[in-house]
Design a protein around this motif. Structure first.
Motif, PDB file in Angstrom:
ATOM      1  N   ALA A 116       0.827  -1.214   0.000  1.00 13.42           N
ATOM      2  CA  ALA A 116       0.000   0.000   0.000  1.00 13.42           C
ATOM      3  C   ALA A 116       0.861   1.264   0.000  1.00 13.42           C
ATOM      4  O   ALA A 116       0.419   2.323  -0.434  1.00 13.42           O
ATOM      5  N   ILE A 117       2.090   1.139   0.493  1.00 10.66           N
ATOM      6  CA  ILE A 117       3.043   2.253   0.461  1.00 10.66           C
ATOM      7  C   ILE A 117       4.295   1.788  -0.264  1.00 10.66           C
ATOM      8  O   ILE A 117       4.835   0.720   0.030  1.00 10.66           O
ATOM      9  N   SER A 118       4.754   2.584  -1.216  1.00  7.94           N
ATOM     10  CA  SER A 118       6.011   2.282  -1.905  1.00  7.94           C
ATOM     11  C   SER A 118       6.700   3.588  -2.245  1.00  7.94           C
ATOM     12  O   SER A 118       6.081   4.663  -2.251  1.00  7.94           O
ATOM     13  N   PHE A 119       7.978   3.494  -2.542  1.00  7.74           N
ATOM     14  CA  PHE A 119       8.758   4.661  -2.934  1.00  7.74           C
ATOM     15  C   PHE A 119       9.266   4.459  -4.351  1.00  7.74           C
ATOM     16  O   PHE A 119       9.787   3.396  -4.691  1.00  7.74           O
ATOM     17  N   VAL A 120       9.091   5.488  -5.182  1.00  7.09           N
ATOM     18  CA  VAL A 120       9.506   5.434  -6.585  1.00  7.09           C
ATOM     19  C   VAL A 120      10.922   5.984  -6.699  1.00  7.09           C
ATOM     20  O   VAL A 120      11.205   7.085  -6.207  1.00  7.09           O
ATOM     21  N   ILE A 121      11.800   5.213  -7.344  1.00  5.97           N
ATOM     22  CA  ILE A 121      13.148   5.694  -7.645  1.00  5.97           C
ATOM     23  C   ILE A 121      13.162   6.080  -9.113  1.00  5.97           C
ATOM     24  O   ILE A 121      13.050   5.229 -10.000  1.00  5.97           O
ATOM     25  N   ASN A 122      13.277   7.354  -9.391  1.00  5.00           N
ATOM     26  CA  ASN A 122      13.299   7.863 -10.759  1.00  5.00           C
ATOM     27  C   ASN A 122      14.719   7.746 -11.299  1.00  5.00           C
ATOM     28  O   ASN A 122      15.608   8.510 -10.914  1.00  5.00           O
ATOM     29  N   CYS A 123      14.926   6.794 -12.196  1.00  2.36           N
ATOM     30  CA  CYS A 123      16.267   6.478 -12.689  1.00  2.36           C
ATOM     31  C   CYS A 123      16.535   7.159 -14.023  1.00  2.36           C
ATOM     32  O   CYS A 123      15.670   7.203 -14.896  1.00  2.36           O
ATOM     33  N   LYS A 124      17.766   7.653 -14.178  1.00  3.63           N
ATOM     34  CA  LYS A 124      18.104   8.403 -15.389  1.00  3.63           C
ATOM     35  C   LYS A 124      18.260   7.514 -16.616  1.00  3.63           C
ATOM     36  O   LYS A 124      18.072   7.970 -17.743  1.00  3.63           O
ATOM     37  N   ASP A 125      18.609   6.229 -16.409  1.00  3.74           N
ATOM     38  CA  ASP A 125      18.817   5.335 -17.540  1.00  3.74           C
ATOM     39  C   ASP A 125      18.713   3.881 -17.083  1.00  3.74           C
ATOM     40  O   ASP A 125      18.482   3.598 -15.895  1.00  3.74           O
ATOM     41  N   GLN A 126      18.896   2.961 -18.022  1.00  3.05           N
ATOM     42  CA  GLN A 126      18.770   1.533 -17.715  1.00  3.05           C
ATOM     43  C   GLN A 126      19.835   1.063 -16.727  1.00  3.05           C
ATOM     44  O   GLN A 126      19.578   0.222 -15.866  1.00  3.05           O
TER      45      GLN A 126
ATOM     46  N   GLU B 241      21.088   2.660 -14.251  1.00  3.69           N
ATOM     47  CA  GLU B 241      20.672   3.008 -12.892  1.00  3.69           C
ATOM     48  C   GLU B 241      19.537   2.103 -12.426  1.00  3.69           C
ATOM     49  O   GLU B 241      19.484   1.699 -11.266  1.00  3.69           O
ATOM     50  N   VAL B 242      18.628   1.769 -13.325  1.00  2.00           N
ATOM     51  CA  VAL B 242      17.563   0.809 -13.005  1.00  2.00           C
ATOM     52  C   VAL B 242      18.184  -0.519 -12.581  1.00  2.00           C
ATOM     53  O   VAL B 242      17.813  -1.096 -11.555  1.00  2.00           O
ATOM     54  N   ASP B 243      19.150  -0.991 -13.366  1.00  2.38           N
ATOM     55  CA  ASP B 243      19.806  -2.269 -13.080  1.00  2.38           C
ATOM     56  C   ASP B 243      20.474  -2.243 -11.705  1.00  2.38           C
ATOM     57  O   ASP B 243      20.394  -3.215 -10.934  1.00  2.38           O
ATOM     58  N   TYR B 244      21.133  -1.133 -11.379  1.00  4.91           N
ATOM     59  CA  TYR B 244      21.840  -1.021 -10.106  1.00  4.91           C
ATOM     60  C   TYR B 244      20.874  -1.115  -8.925  1.00  4.91           C
ATOM     61  O   TYR B 244      21.077  -1.924  -8.006  1.00  4.91           O
TER      62      TYR B 244
ATOM     63  N   VAL C 142      11.170   0.866  -9.230  1.00  3.57           N
ATOM     64  CA  VAL C 142      12.416   1.288  -9.870  1.00  3.57           C
ATOM     65  C   VAL C 142      12.100   1.587 -11.331  1.00  3.57           C
ATOM     66  O   VAL C 142      11.867   0.672 -12.124  1.00  3.57           O
ATOM     67  N   VAL C 143      12.088   2.868 -11.667  1.00  2.00           N
ATOM     68  CA  VAL C 143      11.512   3.286 -12.950  1.00  2.00           C
ATOM     69  C   VAL C 143      12.447   4.239 -13.695  1.00  2.00           C
ATOM     70  O   VAL C 143      12.883   5.259 -13.145  1.00  2.00           O
ATOM     71  N   PRO C 144      12.753   3.938 -14.963  1.00  3.11           N
ATOM     72  CA  PRO C 144      13.491   4.916 -15.773  1.00  3.11           C
ATOM     73  C   PRO C 144      12.564   6.086 -16.108  1.00  3.11           C
ATOM     74  O   PRO C 144      11.402   5.879 -16.464  1.00  3.11           O
ATOM     75  N   VAL C 145      13.054   7.303 -15.999  1.00  6.33           N
ATOM     76  CA  VAL C 145      12.177   8.470 -16.185  1.00  6.33           C
ATOM     77  C   VAL C 145      11.577   8.509 -17.592  1.00  6.33           C
ATOM     78  O   VAL C 145      10.477   9.034 -17.790  1.00  6.33           O
ATOM     79  N   GLU C 146      12.274   7.947 -18.556  1.00  4.75           N
ATOM     80  CA  GLU C 146      11.748   7.914 -19.930  1.00  4.75           C
ATOM     81  C   GLU C 146      10.468   7.081 -20.026  1.00  4.75           C
ATOM     82  O   GLU C 146       9.659   7.264 -20.944  1.00  4.75           O
TER      83      GLU C 146
END
Length: 200
Positions: free
Chosen positions: A121-131, A133-136, A164-168
Motif C-alpha cells: 500500500a506504500i512504496s517509494f519510486v526511484i526515478n532512474c536516469k537510464d537503464q 541506474e535501473v539495473d543497479y 524502480v523506474v526509468p524516467v523515460e
C-alpha cells in the motif's frame, strides 16, 4: 493489542515531552534557549517526513540503506529506555529512533519491535536516469533477502516496496501516440525489472 497501544502511547509521550520542554524553553527569557530552539527548528527541512517502523537496530537499518543510496547520511540516532509500565506489559527494554537522508529526502526510523510490517500500500519510486541506474537499484534492493515483483516493483530485505523506474518510461506511457502508449503498457505487464529497450 495492549502492548501495541502502550508502545504507541510511549512514542507519543516522548514526542510530547520533547515538545513541552521546547515550549518551556521558549517561554523563558533566555537568549541561549532561543538560540537552541531556533537551531532545532532550522534542522527540520521537510513539512512531511516518511516514518518507517522496523523491528530492531535502527543503526543497522540506516547502514543498509546507505549502502544502496550512496549519497545518503545518518543525521540523528537516539536510544530510549521504555518506562517500567511498558516493560511490565511485555514491552521491550528500549527502543531506537534515527533520521537518515537519502536522495535529498529525510526518513525517520523507529525500531520498536515486531508489531507492524510493510505492505504494498506504500512504496517509494526511484526515478532512474537510464537503464544502468535501473539495473543497479534493482539488483541492490532485491539482494540479500529482497524480492522481485512485477511491473518494476520490488521489495528490499525489510519488506519495504520500491518502484524502480526509468524516467523515460513516463514519456512512453503518456505519449500522444496511442501505439507507443499501448506497446509500453502491454510490455510492462510482461516484465519484472523494467527493460526500457523492450518498452519502446
Amino acid at each position: 493489542m495492549k502492548k501495541i497501544l502502550l508502545l504507541l502511547l510511549l512514542v507519543n509521550f516522548i514526542s510530547c515531552k520533547d515538545s513541552q520542554q521546547n515550549a518551556d524553553k521558549n517561554n523563558t527569557i533566555d537568549s541561549t534557549s532561543n538560540k537552541n530552539t531556533a537551531k532545532m527548528s532550522s534542522s527540520i527541512k521537510q513539512k512531511i517526513t516518511p516514518s518507517l517502523w522496523v523491528d530492531k537496530d535502527a543503526k543497522a537499518v540506516v547502514a543498509y540503506y546507505l549502502s544502496i543510496f550512496k549519497d545518503g547520511k545518518l543525521k540523528e540516532y537516539h536510544k530510549y529506555d521504555n518506562p517500567t509500565e511498558a516493560k511490565e506489559q511485555g514491552g521491550q527494554v528500549s527502543f531506537e529512533t534515527a533520521v537518515m537522508e537519502i536522495g535529498d529526502l529525510e526518513f525517520s526510523i523507529l525500531a520498536a519491535g515486531p508489531y507492524f510490517k510493510f505492505n504494498e500500500a506504500i512504496s517509494f519510486v526511484i526515478n532512474c536516469k537510464d537503464q544502468a541506474e535501473v539495473d543497479y537499484y534493482w539488483a541492490a534492493l532485491t539482494a540479500n533477502g529482497g524480492e522481485e515483483g512485477s511491473c518494476g516493483w520490488c521489495k528490499d530485505k525489510y519488506g519495504l516496496s520500491w518502484q524502480v523506474v526509468p524516467v523515460e518510461y513516463f514519456d512512453l506511457i503518456n505519449s500522444k501516440d496511442s501505439k507507443v502508449r499501448e506497446k509500453a503498457m502491454k510490455n510492462t505487464m510482461k516484465q519484472k525489472k523494467l527493460i526500457l529497450s523492450e518498452l519502446k
